[in-house]
Design a protein around this motif. Structure first.
Motif, mmCIF file in Angstrom:
data_model
loop_
_atom_site.group_PDB
_atom_site.id
_atom_site.type_symbol
_atom_site.label_atom_id
_atom_site.label_comp_id
_atom_site.label_asym_id
_atom_site.label_seq_id
_atom_site.Cartn_x
_atom_site.Cartn_y
_atom_site.Cartn_z
ATOM 1 N N GLU A 267 0.633 -1.289 -0.109
ATOM 2 C CA GLU A 267 -0.043 0.012 -0.004
ATOM 3 C C GLU A 267 0.754 1.206 0.073
ATOM 4 O O GLU A 267 0.533 2.206 -0.759
ATOM 5 N N VAL A 268 1.990 1.210 0.862
ATOM 6 C CA VAL A 268 2.727 2.433 0.698
ATOM 7 C C VAL A 268 3.316 2.759 -0.489
ATOM 8 O O VAL A 268 3.564 3.787 -0.860
ATOM 9 N N ALA A 269 4.329 1.614 -0.738
ATOM 10 C CA ALA A 269 5.144 1.813 -1.867
ATOM 11 C C ALA A 269 4.130 2.131 -3.342
ATOM 12 O O ALA A 269 4.576 2.750 -4.060
ATOM 13 N N GLY A 270 3.010 1.511 -3.365
ATOM 14 C CA GLY A 270 2.075 1.934 -4.320
ATOM 15 C C GLY A 270 1.416 3.042 -4.310
ATOM 16 O O GLY A 270 0.759 3.584 -5.497
ATOM 17 N N SER A 271 1.475 3.969 -3.337
ATOM 18 C CA SER A 271 0.874 5.230 -3.199
ATOM 19 C C SER A 271 1.403 6.327 -4.012
ATOM 20 O O SER A 271 2.691 6.549 -4.138
ATOM 21 N N PRO A 272 0.878 7.516 -4.597
ATOM 22 C CA PRO A 272 1.287 8.498 -5.502
ATOM 23 C C PRO A 272 2.233 9.331 -4.491
ATOM 24 O O PRO A 272 3.146 9.918 -4.866
ATOM 25 N N GLU A 273 2.083 8.999 -2.972
ATOM 26 C CA GLU A 273 2.969 10.009 -2.336
ATOM 27 C C GLU A 273 4.401 9.574 -2.186
ATOM 28 O O GLU A 273 5.222 10.338 -2.195
ATOM 29 N N PHE A 274 4.374 8.173 -2.264
ATOM 30 C CA PHE A 274 5.807 7.415 -2.035
ATOM 31 C C PHE A 274 6.390 7.316 -3.352
ATOM 32 O O PHE A 274 7.787 7.271 -3.503
ATOM 33 N N ARG A 275 5.649 6.850 -4.395
ATOM 34 C CA ARG A 275 6.129 6.019 -5.716
ATOM 35 C C ARG A 275 6.672 7.316 -6.573
ATOM 36 O O ARG A 275 5.949 8.290 -6.726
ATOM 37 N N LEU A 276 7.844 6.926 -7.444
ATOM 38 C CA LEU A 276 8.239 7.678 -8.391
ATOM 39 C C LEU A 276 8.027 7.070 -9.851
ATOM 40 O O LEU A 276 8.542 5.915 -10.062
ATOM 41 N N ASP A 277 7.143 7.467 -10.792
ATOM 42 C CA ASP A 277 6.780 6.865 -11.814
ATOM 43 C C ASP A 277 7.721 7.401 -12.949
ATOM 44 O O ASP A 277 8.147 8.531 -13.175
ATOM 45 N N ILE A 278 8.322 6.390 -13.718
ATOM 46 C CA ILE A 278 9.315 6.584 -14.947
ATOM 47 C C ILE A 278 8.793 5.824 -16.139
ATOM 48 O O ILE A 278 8.491 4.633 -16.059
ATOM 49 N N ASP A 279 8.771 6.660 -17.395
ATOM 50 C CA ASP A 279 8.268 5.942 -18.643
ATOM 51 C C ASP A 279 9.673 5.705 -19.100
ATOM 52 O O ASP A 279 10.448 6.872 -19.821
ATOM 53 N N LEU A 280 10.252 4.700 -19.365
ATOM 54 C CA LEU A 280 11.507 4.264 -19.925
ATOM 55 C C LEU A 280 11.254 4.280 -21.475
ATOM 56 O O LEU A 280 10.470 3.716 -21.939
ATOM 57 N N ARG A 281 11.988 5.295 -22.076
ATOM 58 C CA ARG A 281 12.056 5.426 -23.503
ATOM 59 C C ARG A 281 13.388 4.651 -23.988
ATOM 60 O O ARG A 281 14.368 4.605 -23.500
ATOM 61 N N ALA A 282 13.282 4.468 -25.297
ATOM 62 C CA ALA A 282 14.381 3.960 -25.899
ATOM 63 C C ALA A 282 15.750 4.578 -25.790
ATOM 64 O O ALA A 282 15.830 6.116 -26.059
ATOM 65 N N GLY A 283 16.983 4.183 -25.165
ATOM 66 C CA GLY A 283 17.919 4.886 -25.175
ATOM 67 C C GLY A 283 18.262 5.353 -23.546
ATOM 68 O O GLY A 283 19.275 5.800 -23.202
ATOM 69 N N ASP A 284 17.068 4.980 -22.824
ATOM 70 C CA ASP A 284 17.308 5.318 -21.245
ATOM 71 C C ASP A 284 18.184 4.266 -20.693
ATOM 72 O O ASP A 284 17.503 2.957 -21.020
ATOM 73 N N LEU A 285 18.986 4.517 -19.784
ATOM 74 C CA LEU A 285 19.531 3.523 -18.897
ATOM 75 C C LEU A 285 19.074 3.914 -17.188
ATOM 76 O O LEU A 285 19.610 4.880 -16.983
ATOM 77 N N LEU A 286 18.449 2.945 -16.609
ATOM 78 C CA LEU A 286 18.065 3.231 -15.224
ATOM 79 C C LEU A 286 18.970 2.434 -14.536
ATOM 80 O O LEU A 286 19.080 1.116 -14.569
#
Length: 360
Positions: A267-286
């Motif tokens: 619940e905590v990890a998935g909440s908008p308050e805590f999580r950071l969303d990233i859309d990985l595009r071609a050429g992105d290195l995480l």
């Protein structure tokens, strides 16, 4: 489950420092966690690829010395510092994967990884360079792992110190990656349900998903959290593997309070308050530290044409000082050391450029 030691202070003092962050605070400050490669750095990468080809080495024998990056190397040292002692993740943007093509992009990925840690096997076949793509398999199969599917993957940690993902192609829809600070989740458990906090430090059992040698136990035992003397936190969590380990009669049954703890973590990890969303595009290195960061992925819909389907390269990296003299890993939290069934399968046999080994 059995208790662990050195938990008293950890249960009374919240984690602090740069590894404690909330996604809502970072979403509008991308410049703090994004490294955009400059034109000069891209020229340097191209030069390193040419040098690697000149040396005529197989991909998996390529070292940092074979992939010289005179000015980018110091930047990677700062990235390594951030991963281990800072926020715990960095997004590198601008690797020209389409121009490079898959073989050269694999060489760049491998070469950059050599500056951050030592690759370790990702599966029982000994693959050091992995491929994350949908193979049509289902997580209902206990021999299937999440990276082989298009299914949503809840927040979890991987079995290495560092995780590196290079996006070669994006899906048609979905496949969003999310990160969360494990320390922030830990603190939220202490704050919201102190009666459950002690269970973070108990030993649990994780399904090894048939990635074990004959004679080895098909599950691994480890605490969810380790924190020595109230210092840096190391988290290990994968609810799918925790629950599927219950299929083994030797594994103690999960208690209702354990399920409550898992529910709260999710619940905590998935909440908008805590999580950071990233859309990985071609050429992105995480790049992320799996001790301090949990990650998740939404379900995705892929393209019909095979050549357009979602495809990421993956490295599991051990931090050098987490390795013993014999090469065994000594992570802050015990991880599954996957020992290949055939050690020779981990060795590279293809010169650059050429087909890279990995999961198929």
């Amino acid at each position: 489950m059995t208790g662990t030691t050195d938990t008293d202070e950890a249960l009374h003092v919240p984690c602090s420092g740069p590894s404690v962050w909330r996604g809502e605070d970072l979403a509008d400050h991308r410049e703090e966690w994004v490294l955009r490669l400059s034109p000069h750095q891209l020229v340097e990468i191209d030069s390193a690829v040419r040098e690697a080809r000149r040396r005529d080495l197989t991909l998996l024998k390529l070292t940092a010395a074979d992939f010289p990056l005179p000015t980018l190397a110091p930047e990677l040292e700062r990235v390594a510092e951030t991963l281990e002692h800072g926020r715990g993740f960095v997004l590198v943007k601008g690797i020209p994967v389409e121009r490079l093509g898959a073989p050269a992009a694999s060489a760049v990925f491998w070469g950059l990884g050599q500056y951050l840690g030592q690759p370790v096997p990702q599966n029982a076949y000994g693959h050091l360079l992995g491929h994350v793509r949908d193979t049509g398999r289902s997580l209902a199969d206990p021999a299937t792992r999440g990276y082989q599917t298009r299914a949503a993957l809840p927040f979890h940690t991987d079995g290495a110190d560092l995780l590196a993902l290079l996006s070669l192609r994006e899906p048609r829809t979905g496949g969003r990656t999310s990160l969360v600070s494990s320390a922030a989740v830990h603190n939220a458990v202490l704050d919201r349900r102190p009666d459950l906090a002690e269970r973070l430090y108990r030993t649990y059992f994780f399904d090894r998903r048939q990635e074990h040698l004959p004679g080895e136990a098909p599950y691994a035992a480890a605490p969810l959290a380790v924190r020595r003397g109230g210092g840096a936190l190391s988290m290990r969590y994968n609810r799918c593997y925790l629950e599927s380990a219950q299929r083994f009669p030797q594994v103690p049954r999960l208690e209702p309070a354990d399920v409550e703890l898992f529910d709260l973590i999710d619940e905590v990890a998935g909440s908008p308050e805590f999580r950071l969303d990233i859309d990985l595009r071609a050429g992105d290195l995480l790049l992320l530290n799996t001790h301090t960061i949990m990650h998740a992925r939404t379900e995705f819909e892929d393209h019909d044409r095979p050549g357009l389907r979602r495809h990421l390269l993956r490295l599991w990296l051990a931090l050098p000082h987490h390795l013993a003299a014999d090469g065994a890993r000594q992570g802050v939290t015990p991880r599954d050391v996957i020992r290949p069934r055939n050690a020779a399968s981990a060795a590279g046999t293809n010169p650059l450029p050429g087909r890279t080994q990995g999961d198929s």
